[in-house]
Design a protein around this motif. Structure first.
Motif, PDB file in Angstrom:
ATOM      1  N   LEU A 182      56.043 -35.438 -19.657  1.00  0.00           N
ATOM      2  CA  LEU A 182      54.684 -35.897 -19.380  1.00  0.00           C
ATOM      3  C   LEU A 182      53.704 -34.733 -19.338  1.00  0.00           C
ATOM      4  CD1 LEU A 182      55.457 -38.542 -16.595  1.00  0.00           C
ATOM      5  CD2 LEU A 182      54.539 -39.040 -18.860  1.00  0.00           C
ATOM      6  N   ASP A 183      54.132 -33.606 -18.773  1.00  0.00           N
ATOM      7  CA  ASP A 183      53.240 -32.455 -18.632  1.00  0.00           C
ATOM      8  C   ASP A 183      53.229 -31.567 -19.863  1.00  0.00           C
ATOM      9  OD1 ASP A 183      52.529 -33.282 -16.127  1.00  0.00           O
ATOM     10  OD2 ASP A 183      53.922 -31.963 -15.067  1.00  0.00           O
ATOM     11  N   GLY A 184      53.950 -31.979 -20.917  1.00  0.00           N
ATOM     12  CA  GLY A 184      53.946 -31.202 -22.141  1.00  0.00           C
ATOM     13  C   GLY A 184      54.808 -29.965 -22.092  1.00  0.00           C
ATOM     14  N   GLU A 185      55.717 -29.849 -21.126  1.00  0.00           N
ATOM     15  CA  GLU A 185      56.571 -28.673 -20.975  1.00  0.00           C
ATOM     16  C   GLU A 185      57.864 -28.795 -21.762  1.00  0.00           C
ATOM     17  OE1 GLU A 185      57.095 -28.443 -16.801  1.00  0.00           O
ATOM     18  OE2 GLU A 185      55.000 -27.902 -16.395  1.00  0.00           O
ATOM     19  N   VAL A 186      58.213 -30.012 -22.137  1.00  0.00           N
ATOM     20  CA  VAL A 186      59.398 -30.264 -22.950  1.00  0.00           C
ATOM     21  C   VAL A 186      58.975 -31.144 -24.111  1.00  0.00           C
ATOM     22  CG1 VAL A 186      61.654 -31.418 -23.041  1.00  0.00           C
ATOM     23  CG2 VAL A 186      61.058 -29.993 -21.070  1.00  0.00           C
ATOM     24  N   ALA A 187      59.455 -30.805 -25.300  1.00  0.00           N
ATOM     25  CA  ALA A 187      59.092 -31.572 -26.495  1.00  0.00           C
ATOM     26  C   ALA A 187      59.678 -32.980 -26.426  1.00  0.00           C
ATOM     27  CB  ALA A 187      59.598 -30.853 -27.748  1.00  0.00           C
ATOM     28  N   PRO A 188      59.090 -33.933 -27.136  1.00  0.00           N
ATOM     29  CA  PRO A 188      59.575 -35.311 -27.074  1.00  0.00           C
ATOM     30  C   PRO A 188      60.891 -35.541 -27.817  1.00  0.00           C
ATOM     31  CG  PRO A 188      57.729 -35.137 -28.595  1.00  0.00           C
ATOM     32  CD  PRO A 188      57.843 -33.811 -27.921  1.00  0.00           C
ATOM     33  N   GLU A 189      61.351 -34.569 -28.607  1.00  0.00           N
ATOM     34  CA  GLU A 189      62.579 -34.773 -29.362  1.00  0.00           C
ATOM     35  C   GLU A 189      63.786 -34.859 -28.427  1.00  0.00           C
ATOM     36  OE1 GLU A 189      60.332 -32.473 -30.104  1.00  0.00           O
ATOM     37  OE2 GLU A 189      59.500 -33.308 -31.956  1.00  0.00           O
ATOM     38  N   ARG A 190      64.765 -35.604 -28.858  1.00  0.00           N
ATOM     39  CA  ARG A 190      65.968 -35.835 -28.059  1.00  0.00           C
ATOM     40  C   ARG A 190      66.685 -34.519 -27.741  1.00  0.00           C
ATOM     41  NH1 ARG A 190      70.266 -39.176 -26.822  1.00  0.00           N
ATOM     42  NH2 ARG A 190      72.312 -38.298 -27.269  1.00  0.00           N
ATOM     43  N   SER A 191      66.804 -33.624 -28.724  1.00  0.00           N
ATOM     44  CA  SER A 191      67.537 -32.374 -28.506  1.00  0.00           C
ATOM     45  C   SER A 191      66.886 -31.525 -27.421  1.00  0.00           C
ATOM     46  CB  SER A 191      67.635 -31.591 -29.816  1.00  0.00           C
ATOM     47  OG  SER A 191      66.338 -31.301 -30.325  1.00  0.00           O
ATOM     48  N   ALA A 192      65.569 -31.468 -27.435  1.00  0.00           N
ATOM     49  CA  ALA A 192      64.864 -30.676 -26.427  1.00  0.00           C
ATOM     50  C   ALA A 192      65.025 -31.299 -25.039  1.00  0.00           C
ATOM     51  CB  ALA A 192      63.388 -30.565 -26.792  1.00  0.00           C
ATOM     52  N   GLN A 193      64.967 -32.609 -24.963  1.00  0.00           N
ATOM     53  CA  GLN A 193      65.122 -33.283 -23.672  1.00  0.00           C
ATOM     54  C   GLN A 193      66.529 -33.105 -23.120  1.00  0.00           C
ATOM     55  OE1 GLN A 193      63.823 -37.363 -23.927  1.00  0.00           O
ATOM     56  NE2 GLN A 193      61.825 -36.826 -24.800  1.00  0.00           N
ATOM     57  N   LEU A 194      67.523 -33.187 -23.989  1.00  0.00           N
ATOM     58  CA  LEU A 194      68.897 -33.032 -23.524  1.00  0.00           C
ATOM     59  C   LEU A 194      69.132 -31.611 -23.030  1.00  0.00           C
ATOM     60  CD1 LEU A 194      71.638 -34.344 -23.141  1.00  0.00           C
ATOM     61  CD2 LEU A 194      72.219 -33.695 -25.489  1.00  0.00           C
ATOM     62  N   ALA A 195      68.598 -30.632 -23.747  1.00  0.00           N
ATOM     63  CA  ALA A 195      68.757 -29.243 -23.315  1.00  0.00           C
ATOM     64  C   ALA A 195      68.112 -29.020 -21.955  1.00  0.00           C
ATOM     65  CB  ALA A 195      68.149 -28.304 -24.360  1.00  0.00           C
ATOM     66  N   ALA A 196      66.930 -29.590 -21.758  1.00  0.00           N
ATOM     67  CA  ALA A 196      66.248 -29.437 -20.472  1.00  0.00           C
ATOM     68  C   ALA A 196      67.026 -30.128 -19.355  1.00  0.00           C
ATOM     69  CB  ALA A 196      64.840 -30.002 -20.556  1.00  0.00           C
ATOM     70  N   ALA A 197      67.582 -31.291 -19.645  1.00  0.00           N
ATOM     71  CA  ALA A 197      68.327 -32.031 -18.634  1.00  0.00           C
ATOM     72  C   ALA A 197      69.604 -31.324 -18.234  1.00  0.00           C
ATOM     73  CB  ALA A 197      68.645 -33.436 -19.146  1.00  0.00           C
ATOM     74  N   LEU A 198      70.164 -30.529 -19.139  1.00  0.00           N
ATOM     75  CA  LEU A 198      71.428 -29.844 -18.860  1.00  0.00           C
ATOM     76  C   LEU A 198      71.220 -28.423 -18.351  1.00  0.00           C
ATOM     77  CD1 LEU A 198      73.505 -31.057 -21.938  1.00  0.00           C
ATOM     78  CD2 LEU A 198      73.581 -31.914 -19.585  1.00  0.00           C
ATOM     79  N   ALA A 199      69.964 -28.003 -18.165  1.00  0.00           N
ATOM     80  CA  ALA A 199      69.690 -26.678 -17.607  1.00  0.00           C
ATOM     81  C   ALA A 199      70.316 -26.586 -16.217  1.00  0.00           C
ATOM     82  CB  ALA A 199      68.188 -26.433 -17.543  1.00  0.00           C
ATOM     83  N   ASP A 200      70.589 -25.352 -15.786  1.00  0.00           N
ATOM     84  CA  ASP A 200      71.255 -25.179 -14.487  1.00  0.00           C
ATOM     85  C   ASP A 200      70.514 -25.890 -13.365  1.00  0.00           C
ATOM     86  OD1 ASP A 200      73.229 -23.725 -15.658  1.00  0.00           O
ATOM     87  OD2 ASP A 200      72.359 -21.766 -15.158  1.00  0.00           O
ATOM     88  N   ASP A 201      69.196 -25.788 -13.368  1.00  0.00           N
ATOM     89  CA  ASP A 201      68.375 -26.456 -12.349  1.00  0.00           C
ATOM     90  C   ASP A 201      67.079 -26.891 -13.003  1.00  0.00           C
ATOM     91  OD1 ASP A 201      66.823 -27.314 -10.238  1.00  0.00           O
ATOM     92  OD2 ASP A 201      67.412 -25.689  -8.901  1.00  0.00           O
ATOM     93  N   PRO A 202      67.019 -28.132 -13.511  1.00  0.00           N
ATOM     94  CA  PRO A 202      65.820 -28.580 -14.232  1.00  0.00           C
ATOM     95  C   PRO A 202      64.543 -28.493 -13.407  1.00  0.00           C
ATOM     96  CG  PRO A 202      67.648 -30.101 -14.566  1.00  0.00           C
ATOM     97  CD  PRO A 202      68.073 -29.153 -13.496  1.00  0.00           C
ATOM     98  N   VAL A 203      64.630 -28.762 -12.120  1.00  0.00           N
ATOM     99  CA  VAL A 203      63.439 -28.714 -11.285  1.00  0.00           C
ATOM    100  C   VAL A 203      62.936 -27.283 -11.154  1.00  0.00           C
ATOM    101  CG1 VAL A 203      62.485 -29.184  -9.002  1.00  0.00           C
ATOM    102  CG2 VAL A 203      64.111 -30.795 -10.043  1.00  0.00           C
ATOM    103  N   ALA A 204      63.860 -26.337 -10.865  1.00  0.00           N
ATOM    104  CA  ALA A 204      63.467 -24.924 -10.762  1.00  0.00           C
ATOM    105  C   ALA A 204      62.969 -24.420 -12.102  1.00  0.00           C
ATOM    106  CB  ALA A 204      64.656 -24.089 -10.285  1.00  0.00           C
ATOM    107  N   HIS A 205      63.609 -24.882 -13.186  1.00  0.00           N
ATOM    108  CA  HIS A 205      63.187 -24.484 -14.526  1.00  0.00           C
ATOM    109  C   HIS A 205      61.734 -24.880 -14.774  1.00  0.00           C
ATOM    110  CE1 HIS A 205      63.514 -23.594 -18.775  1.00  0.00           C
ATOM    111  NE2 HIS A 205      63.078 -24.811 -19.065  1.00  0.00           N
ATOM    112  N   ARG A 206      61.334 -26.076 -14.294  1.00  0.00           N
ATOM    113  CA  ARG A 206      59.938 -26.518 -14.460  1.00  0.00           C
ATOM    114  C   ARG A 206      58.999 -25.623 -13.662  1.00  0.00           C
ATOM    115  NH1 ARG A 206      57.743 -31.386 -13.029  1.00  0.00           N
ATOM    116  NH2 ARG A 206      56.245 -30.911 -14.642  1.00  0.00           N
ATOM    117  N   LYS A 207      59.401 -25.282 -12.439  1.00  0.00           N
ATOM    118  CA  LYS A 207      58.543 -24.427 -11.606  1.00  0.00           C
ATOM    119  C   LYS A 207      58.356 -23.073 -12.270  1.00  0.00           C
ATOM    120  CE  LYS A 207      59.712 -26.652  -7.209  1.00  0.00           C
ATOM    121  NZ  LYS A 207      60.395 -26.491  -5.908  1.00  0.00           N
TER     122      LYS A 207
END
Length: 397
Positions: free
Chosen positions: A366-391
């Motif tokens: 929603l905030d434009g920090e992750v691309a809408p493509e499936r691959s980008a979303q999956l990578a972000a979801a599997l990051a060690d800490d998605p919430v900290a990654h956003r911060k």
């Protein structure tokens, strides 16, 4: 005034009704609101027929799907694009104020005397056009006056107060002075407490279905019929303007018109089912400012309004309406290309962490920090800490 039978021929089902009545021996009359509206040159909202004698031959001659209401000896007959209410002419008596009536067969003149207002106490013979009317009925229709047929009318059936409020708003008529005095006496004397909450709720729902429900509610409030209403015209208009196309307009109007102290018990007493009660109560929460976005970021707007029905978001206070509009028009439609199964397959442990990761990624999209493509979303979801990654991403220059 209009020729009722000639006008009836132009109404869906009207010509068919006349032919059916001509084939039956018992005198049948068009009555009530249909006659009133046709005489006023307005399209009738329904076709009501009263029969002096057994209505069954007429019901059979009309054909169509029949729904019977045995307690009052009435039937609703539906065809292709038309609906006719058929009843035997009857008189009504009331065992006590506010009771449902006990009915017995009668002639058409007696039938007219049981009605809620003189303007609805006009009958027109379907065979010959003969007019039978209660005293004052035709004159009151010409003068735009609402008059009850007897002094105990509101005590016998207090829902007539609601009906006259609706007629007043719909037709632009005014209460005849003596009727206005009787209404005030009935309200101050507690007549409305003699009917059930469900019957009151039924009348409220009819008011909300009027072409101009705000005018109907203002009329109800003016007569003092519902002290729990707070009819703020500007607030209602703003909520109706903000409501999305998939929202229930009647519930939006109701939530905007209720007093802020309204609770679930009140709505349950009025006969609103659970889902409708929930939508209205959530709307009252929004109206009270309990779901305000923490900021202007899309994710902050989404966190404020996510999970709320459209009817509730429509009640956003003035300072939050731009955010509410963005949520309703744009943000609520954003969906992830990944789901919980994808995360489980990738090795994330089953449990609340799955939902937390998905929510964090959705906020990032929603905030434009992750691309809408499936691959980008999956990578972000599997990051060690998605919430900290956003911060961390937001902290970057």
């Amino acid at each position: 005034m209009a020729d009722v039978l000639a006008e009836l021929e132009e109404v869906p089902g009207g010509a068919h009704l006349r032919r059916a009545a001509a084939a039956c021996a018992a005198p049948a009359y068009l009555v009530g609101g249909a006659v009133r509206d046709l005489l006023l040159g307005r399209p009738p909202r329904e076709l009501d027929v009263a029969v002096e004698g057994d209505p069954e031959p007429l019901i059979a001659a009309i054909g169509g799907d029949v729904e019977r209401h045995e307690r009052f000896g009435t039937a609703v007959v539906r065809g292709d694009g038309w609906c006719v209410d058929v009843a035997r002419c009857r008189r009504e008596t009331y065992a006590h104020p506010g009771a449902l009536p006990d009915v017995s067969p009668a002639d058409v003149r007696s039938d007219l005397q049981r009605r809620d207002a003189t303007i609805n106490a006009i009958a027109v013979g379907l065979a010959d056009g003969a007019v039978v009317a209660a005293p004052h009925a035709e004159a009151d229709l010409r003068a735009g006056l609402l008059r009850v047929l007897h002094d105990a009318s509101f005590l016998d059936d207090p829902t007539r107060l609601w009906r006259l409020a609706r007629y007043r708003a719909r037709l632009g008529f005014e209460l005849e002075p003596h009727t206005a005095a009787l209404a005030a006496q009935a309200v101050s004397g507690g007549a409305l407490t003699t009917i059930s909450g469900v019957r009151t709720g039924n009348e409220l729902r009819l008011a909300l279905r009027e072409d101009d429900p705000v005018a109907a509610l203002r009329s109800v409030a003016k007569l003092g019929l519902a002290p729990w209403l707070e009819v703020d015209v500007e607030r209602i208009a703003a909520a109706r303007a903000l409501a999305p196309a998939d929202a229930r307009g009647d519930l939006v109007t109701l939530a905007a018109a209720l007093g802020p102290e309204t609770d679930g018990a009140r709505l349950q007493d009025l006969g609103f089912p659970g889902a409708e009660r929930d939508a209205v109560l959530r709307a009252l929460e929004v109206r009270a400012g309990r779901h305000r976005p923490a900021g202007a970021r899309p994710s902050e707007i989404a966190r404020a309004f996510r999970g709320l029905p459209g009817e509730a978001v429509a009640l956003a206070p003035e300072e939050d309406r731009a955010a509410a509009r963005r949520w309703l028009d744009e943000l609520r439609h954003v969906r992830l290309e990944v789901d919980g199964d994808d995360l489980l397959t990738a090795g994330v442990a089953r449990g609340p962490e799955v939902g937390a990761r998905l929510r964090a990624v959705l906020d990032a999209v929603l905030d434009g920090e992750v691309a809408p493509e499936r691959s980008a979303q999956l990578a972000a979801a599997l990051a060690d800490d998605p919430v900290a990654h956003r911060k961390d991403r937001r902290a970057e220059p």
